[in-house]
Structure formats: C-alpha cells, structure tokens
Write a protein that holds these residues in place. Structure first.
Motif, PDB file in Angstrom:
ATOM      1  N   GLY A 218      -4.277   7.663  -3.020  1.00  0.00           N
ATOM      2  CA  GLY A 218      -5.285   6.613  -2.987  1.00  0.00           C
ATOM      3  C   GLY A 218      -4.709   5.239  -3.227  1.00  0.00           C
ATOM      4  O   GLY A 218      -3.768   4.819  -2.552  1.00  0.00           O
ATOM      5  N   GLU A 219      -5.244   4.549  -4.237  1.00  0.00           N
ATOM      6  CA  GLU A 219      -4.841   3.175  -4.524  1.00  0.00           C
ATOM      7  C   GLU A 219      -3.982   3.082  -5.784  1.00  0.00           C
ATOM      8  O   GLU A 219      -4.060   2.112  -6.533  1.00  0.00           O
ATOM      9  CB  GLU A 219      -6.064   2.274  -4.638  1.00  0.00           C
ATOM     10  CG  GLU A 219      -6.815   2.107  -3.316  1.00  0.00           C
ATOM     11  CD  GLU A 219      -7.850   1.000  -3.357  1.00  0.00           C
ATOM     12  OE1 GLU A 219      -8.230   0.571  -4.455  1.00  0.00           O
ATOM     13  OE2 GLU A 219      -8.266   0.557  -2.268  1.00  0.00           O
TER      14      GLU A 219
ATOM     15  N   ASP B  73       0.327  -4.211   3.912  1.00  0.00           N
ATOM     16  CA  ASP B  73       0.129  -2.866   4.434  1.00  0.00           C
ATOM     17  C   ASP B  73       1.468  -2.153   4.658  1.00  0.00           C
ATOM     18  O   ASP B  73       2.405  -2.729   5.247  1.00  0.00           O
ATOM     19  CB  ASP B  73      -0.615  -2.916   5.776  1.00  0.00           C
ATOM     20  CG  ASP B  73      -2.088  -3.242   5.610  1.00  0.00           C
ATOM     21  OD1 ASP B  73      -2.571  -3.259   4.466  1.00  0.00           O
ATOM     22  OD2 ASP B  73      -2.748  -3.490   6.644  1.00  0.00           O
TER      23      ASP B  73
ATOM     24  N   TRP C 275      -1.071   2.316  -5.941  1.00  0.00           N
ATOM     25  CA  TRP C 275      -0.231   1.120  -5.806  1.00  0.00           C
ATOM     26  C   TRP C 275      -0.860  -0.092  -6.490  1.00  0.00           C
ATOM     27  O   TRP C 275      -0.170  -1.084  -6.767  1.00  0.00           O
ATOM     28  CB  TRP C 275       0.005   0.799  -4.322  1.00  0.00           C
ATOM     29  CG  TRP C 275      -1.251   0.754  -3.502  1.00  0.00           C
ATOM     30  CD1 TRP C 275      -1.789   1.781  -2.776  1.00  0.00           C
ATOM     31  CD2 TRP C 275      -2.133  -0.364  -3.334  1.00  0.00           C
ATOM     32  NE1 TRP C 275      -2.953   1.377  -2.144  1.00  0.00           N
ATOM     33  CE2 TRP C 275      -3.190   0.065  -2.476  1.00  0.00           C
ATOM     34  CE3 TRP C 275      -2.141  -1.668  -3.800  1.00  0.00           C
ATOM     35  CZ2 TRP C 275      -4.232  -0.774  -2.108  1.00  0.00           C
ATOM     36  CZ3 TRP C 275      -3.191  -2.521  -3.430  1.00  0.00           C
ATOM     37  CH2 TRP C 275      -4.219  -2.061  -2.599  1.00  0.00           C
ATOM     38  N   ARG C 276      -2.165  -0.037  -6.764  1.00  0.00           N
ATOM     39  CA  ARG C 276      -2.830  -1.175  -7.421  1.00  0.00           C
ATOM     40  C   ARG C 276      -2.332  -1.376  -8.845  1.00  0.00           C
ATOM     41  O   ARG C 276      -2.574  -2.441  -9.441  1.00  0.00           O
ATOM     42  CB  ARG C 276      -4.339  -0.987  -7.432  1.00  0.00           C
ATOM     43  CG  ARG C 276      -5.023  -1.235  -6.095  1.00  0.00           C
ATOM     44  CD  ARG C 276      -6.501  -1.530  -6.290  1.00  0.00           C
ATOM     45  NE  ARG C 276      -6.707  -2.751  -7.050  1.00  0.00           N
ATOM     46  CZ  ARG C 276      -6.823  -3.964  -6.509  1.00  0.00           C
ATOM     47  NH1 ARG C 276      -6.729  -4.120  -5.202  1.00  0.00           N
ATOM     48  NH2 ARG C 276      -7.016  -5.015  -7.277  1.00  0.00           N
TER      49      ARG C 276
ATOM     50  N   THR D  97       0.804  -1.225   0.000  1.00  0.00           N
ATOM     51  CA  THR D  97       0.000   0.000   0.000  1.00  0.00           C
ATOM     52  C   THR D  97       0.835   1.272   0.000  1.00  0.00           C
ATOM     53  O   THR D  97       0.290   2.374  -0.095  1.00  0.00           O
ATOM     54  CB  THR D  97      -0.957   0.010   1.210  1.00  0.00           C
ATOM     55  OG1 THR D  97      -0.201  -0.037   2.421  1.00  0.00           O
ATOM     56  CG2 THR D  97      -1.925  -1.155   1.163  1.00  0.00           C
TER      57      THR D  97
END
Length: 297
Positions: A208-209, A233, A211-212, A197
């Motif tokens: 936000g995300e 995490d 990292w996805r 994350t």
C-alpha cells in the motif's frame, strides 16, 4: 588537538581510492574541491565543496545517506550547483569503508553526524539551506528544528539558527531511538520532503502506502509553515541507482532525479533566496502532473 599528519594521509589515500573506484563516481568528484575540517577530539572531517560559475546565490550543506558518500549524489548536487549554489558535503563516519567507521557503532554515528554538520556550519559562517538523503534527510530536518534525540556528549538544542530551509529526500519514518512523529512536528523552517511510491525499506510496511513513512515530517507539521511534500511515481529509495548506490539493478530513474533536483532548486530559490517568482512557479506545480505530486501545508 589536531589530527596527526600520518592519519590524515591514510584518510586521504583511502578516500581517493574510493572516489575513483567507479567511473560514474570519478566523474562526480572532478569539480569538487576537497577540504578537511577539524572535529571534536581532533577527528578529521573530510569535506567536499562544489562552487558554481560566478558568485553563488546561496549555500547548501548536504548530508549523505547511511553508508554512502558525497560523491554518490552528483545527479542531485550537480543541478544545484548549475542553479548557482555552493554546496558543502561532509563525509560521515558511517560510510562502510571509512577508515574510522568501526569506532562509531550504533548511535555513535548520530553524534558524529551532528558534530560534522556543526563543523560545516562554522565553516560556512552564515545562513544556509540544509539538505540530505535518508539518514542525511533526518540530519537536515534536525538542523531545521525537528526535535531528534540528543546524543550523549552533544549539547542541546540540535537546531542550527543559520538554517533557512530544509530539503529532505526520503528521511526515515519515526524511529524511537532517533526521532518521534511529534519530534518531526517541531520542524521550524520551510521544508520540502520527498518520497517515491516504490520507496520501501526493510522494517517498513511493504504494501500500500508504506512509502508515506518518509513523509512523516510533512505529515506532522502544523499547517501554515511552508512545508511541501513531493512524491514521485515508481521511484525507490535510490532512484534506481541514480544516486547513492550506482550498482543497483535499476533501471536508473534519470528523468525523475532530474525533475526532483529541478523542483528542489525551485524550492530553495523560493525559501532560501525568498524569490517570489520562484515561489509562484513552485505553487503552480501543486497537484499531480507528469508522475509527480506536490502538496503544501
């Protein structure tokens, strides 16, 4: 045409000086045997080979991240060897201090990576698990069937039929000159794809995300192919310097990299060795626990 002796000696001396420049790196190379494979046009491919105690239960071919090196991943490779796997890891030309790196600018390094892994596959001579980190994660996924851009001078397809499964730590988000989301969706074997994350790289969405993006291969895969995602995490691209870049400010995420190595070994046992008890243990971890989220599709 073989790589002439004088150039081999220069390469060996350079690698030796790099390997022992940092105490943590020196320790990681102590149990590895160093070999040299012949690549195209006589290019020497240095190869690190770790062997477990007793007879290996399987074989892993590992591709390191851009500008990195095999000996910088002891906290991943060591647990795999302890689990019983033989590991082969070539030194790619994009290592910053590689004596020939200036000859492989831009996408030439992609061509060299494919050539390196094909040489390793021939050396192994049988089924293996493809693993990698970052640029190496893309390399491993490509060997497992993801349809990356075929570099000039390399014969397609890029998939290696000897690959039984793939473990990809932080592979890049789609990059048009290398691979698209649809290309990732062509992955043909079971795979474990990891991100964290805090795993933001330049050019990625830093909020936000974002990292996805590293999970693109998992997100693009069709359901039912034994694809797993592992998200940790607070983990960045280098586990705080526990792998790849030991001189990062940190703090190193030693517990997290140990957990990731253990879970990836469990995945390998489940789909490289086809051990049902290992698969049941892995599937029992699906969901969120202890700062790790495992998904399957």
């Amino acid at each position: 045409m073989s790589f002439d002796r004088s150039r081999r000696e220069i390469l060996a001396a350079t690698i030796a000086s790099l390997a022992y420049a940092h105490p943590a790196i020196a320790a990681s190379t102590a149990t590895a045997r160093q070999l040299t494979l012949d690549g195209p046009d006589g290019r020497a491919i240095p190869l690190w080979h770790w062997t477990p105690r007793g007879r290996p239960i399987g074989t892993i071919a590992f591709s390191h991240g851009a500008a990195s090196a095999p000996w910088k991943y002891d906290r991943l490779i060591g647990p795999w060897v302890e689990a019983g796997y033989a590991v082969f890891a070539p030194l790619h030309v994009d290592l910053t201090n590689h004596p020939r790196t200036a000859e492989f600018k831009g996408l030439a390094s992609w061509k060299a990576r494919i050539e390196d892994m094909r040489a390793v596959s021939r050396h192994i001579g049988g089924p293996y698990i493809a693993a990698g980190h970052s640029y190496g994660g893309l390399t491993a996924l490509t060997l497992g069937g993801a349809e990356a851009v075929v570099p000039d001078g390399v014969k397609a397809p890029l998939r290696d039929p000897s690959v039984m499964a793939v473990v990809a730590f932080s592979p890049p988000a789609p990059i048009p000159v290398l691979i698209t989301a649809a290309g990732y969706g062509a992955l043909a074997v079971p795979a474990l794809v990891q991100s964290g994350t805090a795993d933001f790289l330049p050019g990625m969405d830093q909020t936000g995300e974002g990292w996805r993006g590293h999970l693109a291969a998992y997100d693009a895969a069709a359901p039912g192919g034994n694809r797993y995602a592992m998200v940790l995490d607070g983990v960045d691209h280098y586990f705080g310097g526990a792998i790849c870049e030991p001189d990062r400010p940190g703090p190193p995420k030693f517990r997290e990299i140990a957990d990731a190595a253990q879970l990836s070994a469990l995945f390998m046992q489940a789909f490289g060795n086809r051990l049902q008890p290992a698969r049941r243990k892995l599937d029992a971890r699906i969901g969120r626990r202890d700062g790790i989220e495992i998904s399957r599709k």
